[in-house]
Write a protein that holds these residues in place. Structure first.
Motif, short mmCIF file in Angstrom:
data_model
loop_
_atom_site.label_atom_id
_atom_site.label_comp_id
_atom_site.label_asym_id
_atom_site.label_seq_id
_atom_site.Cartn_x
_atom_site.Cartn_y
_atom_site.Cartn_z
N LYS A 166 -16.39 -6.99 -1.10
CA LYS A 166 -18.27 -6.87 -1.34
C LYS A 166 -18.54 -7.54 0.31
O LYS A 166 -17.90 -8.48 0.47
N ARG A 167 -19.59 -6.96 1.18
CA ARG A 167 -20.45 -7.66 2.01
C ARG A 167 -20.13 -9.69 2.20
O ARG A 167 -20.22 -9.95 0.88
N GLY A 168 -19.50 -10.42 3.03
CA GLY A 168 -19.35 -11.45 3.11
C GLY A 168 -17.68 -12.40 2.13
O GLY A 168 -17.88 -13.50 2.41
N GLN A 169 -17.46 -10.91 1.49
CA GLN A 169 -16.04 -11.20 1.18
C GLN A 169 -14.61 -11.43 2.56
O GLN A 169 -14.48 -11.00 2.84
N HIS A 170 -13.16 -12.52 2.00
CA HIS A 170 -12.64 -12.72 2.33
C HIS A 170 -10.87 -11.74 2.64
O HIS A 170 -11.00 -11.85 1.61
N LEU A 171 -10.46 -11.19 3.36
CA LEU A 171 -9.87 -9.80 3.13
C LEU A 171 -8.66 -10.53 4.03
O LEU A 171 -9.09 -10.70 4.92
N LEU A 172 -7.32 -10.37 3.87
CA LEU A 172 -6.10 -10.79 4.01
C LEU A 172 -5.53 -9.07 4.45
O LEU A 172 -5.26 -8.64 3.38
N MET A 173 -5.38 -8.55 5.62
CA MET A 173 -4.67 -7.35 5.66
C MET A 173 -3.52 -7.17 6.23
O MET A 173 -3.21 -8.06 7.96
N GLU A 174 -1.98 -6.70 5.65
CA GLU A 174 -0.83 -7.17 6.43
C GLU A 174 -0.10 -5.72 6.32
O GLU A 174 -0.30 -5.31 5.28
N GLY A 175 0.73 -5.76 7.23
CA GLY A 175 1.97 -4.49 7.02
C GLY A 175 2.81 -4.29 7.52
O GLY A 175 3.33 -5.75 8.58
N VAL A 176 4.08 -3.85 7.57
CA VAL A 176 5.26 -3.96 8.05
C VAL A 176 5.76 -2.28 7.92
O VAL A 176 6.13 -1.85 7.05
N GLY A 177 6.52 -2.06 9.16
CA GLY A 177 6.96 -1.16 9.01
C GLY A 177 8.94 -1.27 9.82
O GLY A 177 8.97 -2.14 10.30
N GLY A 178 9.08 0.20 9.72
CA GLY A 178 9.65 0.88 10.57
C GLY A 178 10.14 -0.24 12.06
O GLY A 178 9.09 -0.29 12.86
N GLY A 179 10.78 -0.69 13.30
CA GLY A 179 10.98 -1.68 14.22
C GLY A 179 12.22 -2.42 14.43
O GLY A 179 12.16 -2.61 15.73
N PHE A 180 11.88 -4.02 14.11
CA PHE A 180 10.84 -4.06 12.76
C PHE A 180 9.71 -3.98 13.20
O PHE A 180 10.00 -4.89 14.03
N THR A 181 8.66 -4.18 12.68
CA THR A 181 7.45 -4.19 12.79
C THR A 181 6.72 -5.12 11.56
O THR A 181 6.60 -4.66 10.53
N TRP A 182 5.44 -6.29 12.09
CA TRP A 182 4.71 -6.87 11.08
C TRP A 182 3.26 -6.76 11.76
O TRP A 182 3.70 -7.61 12.78
N ALA A 183 2.54 -7.32 10.64
CA ALA A 183 1.22 -7.41 11.36
C ALA A 183 0.63 -8.23 9.88
O ALA A 183 0.82 -7.40 9.19
#
Length: 332
Positions: free
Chosen positions: A309-326
């Motif tokens: 819902k609007r106003g909520q705090h979200l933590l999005m994260e990914g990891v993949g070949g490379g090796f990469t992460w963000a």
């Protein structure tokens, strides 16, 4: 003295698309058995949390999947396609073998955008959407662009070796899109990107063209144990990094939206961060690992289901070949 207003990149709308062909574990088990490869629904689900995935039709390109997700995101944002002044498309499975023209440029044309907005692809594999979110945030904060369409889209079924049960049962096709726009209200609060090329061998498509012939394999290869160990480590690190930058703690996060690679990786990351599993968005059971599409797919699914819902705090994260992460922390 005039006080300058803080400029943020705010999520205006989201969209997603899954191909019609839903492949259950039972169906993929039957397909593999024809080539003498043994597996089962229980074997797949116990190791990954995956029950099904979607495969694109033979005549569907990555840009086609991206188009459907983008149209939904643009509609949700309440804008027109020509309001977009930058397209960033994250993919490891572009429409064209050589990678150009970029799938982002193809998408621009399919959307009917005539304003000559900038468009480019990002190749960071499963971290691609998180990378793109960080790039868009920087562009918007700088004032260079006002409304950015970010898309993660993949047709991974085209690069799977269906004689390798350790990989072919994990991945699926799909697309997710997000429109972010300039706002004086908090949106993306912090973002970070990292890579370590010394780990490139543990998840890759090793084939290359030498003297006009393919050298190596054109299919995805993965060292599952090595990927698991490194993924849990770096996902915790980058999560803590962006939380610190945003002046938040894990307790402030309403929803963790991780790359949907494997339920055990997601559970391990949540445990390390001290985030309860009922605050983790999980779609891997229905989508499989859709690489760069997985985070925006999960985000849109949870928004449309009324979880986020609007106003909520979200933590999005990914990891993949490379090796990469963000990762990125967002006030939705």
């Amino acid at each position: 003295m005039t006080q300058l207003t803080q400029r943020y990149a705010k999520i205006l709308g989201t969209g997603s698309y899954l191909p019609a062909n839903k492949v259950t574990n039972a169906q993929i088990t039957e397909r593999l058995a024809k080539d003498g490869v043994e597996t089962s629904d229980e074997w797949i689900f116990s190791r990954s949390g995956i029950s099904a995935r979607h495969f694109a039709a033979a005549d569907q390109l990555t840009s086609d999947l991206a188009l459907e997700a983008s149209k939904k995101a643009i509609e949700a944002a309440g804008i027109t396609a020509n309001d977009i002044d930058l397209i960033i498309l994250a993919t490891s499975t572009p429409d064209n073998l050589g990678g150009f023209p970029s799938t982002a440029c193809v998408l621009q044309d399919k959307l009917g955008i005539t304003n000559q907005c900038a468009a480019f692809d990002v190749q960071a594999v499963c971290s691609g959407f998180a990378y793109s979110l960080a790039v868009a945030d920087s562009f918007i904060r700088s004032g260079m662009y006002q409304k950015v369409l970010i898309v993660g889209a993949e047709t991974f079924s085209r690069i799977l070796d269906f004689k390798d049960r350790g990989t072919c049962v994990l991945f699926g096709d799909g697309a997710g899109a997000v429109v972010v726009g300039a706002s004086d209200e908090p949106g993306i609060l912090a973002a970070a990107m990292h890579a370590d090329g010394s780990h490139r061998e543990i998840l890759c498509v090793p084939g290359r063209t030498e003297h006009g012939a393919l050298e190596g394999s054109a299919f995805l290869k993965m060292d599952g144990q090595a990927v698991f160990k490194l993924a849990v480590k770096v996902l915790e690190q980058v999560a803590q990094e962006v939380l610190t930058a945003a002046k938040l703690t894990p307790a402030d996060i309403d929803w963790l939206i991780p790359h949907q690679a494997n339920i055990r990786i997601m559970e391990g990351t949540a445990k390390k961060l001290g985030i309860a599993l009922d605050h983790v968005v999980v779609t891997v059971q229905d989508h499989g690992n859709t690489s760069a599409a997985s985070i925006p797919l999960a985000l849109d699914t949870a928004i449309r289901a009324g979880q986020i819902k609007r106003g909520q705090h979200l933590l999005m994260e990914g990891v993949g070949g490379g090796f990469t992460w963000a990762a990125a922390v967002v006030k939705y």
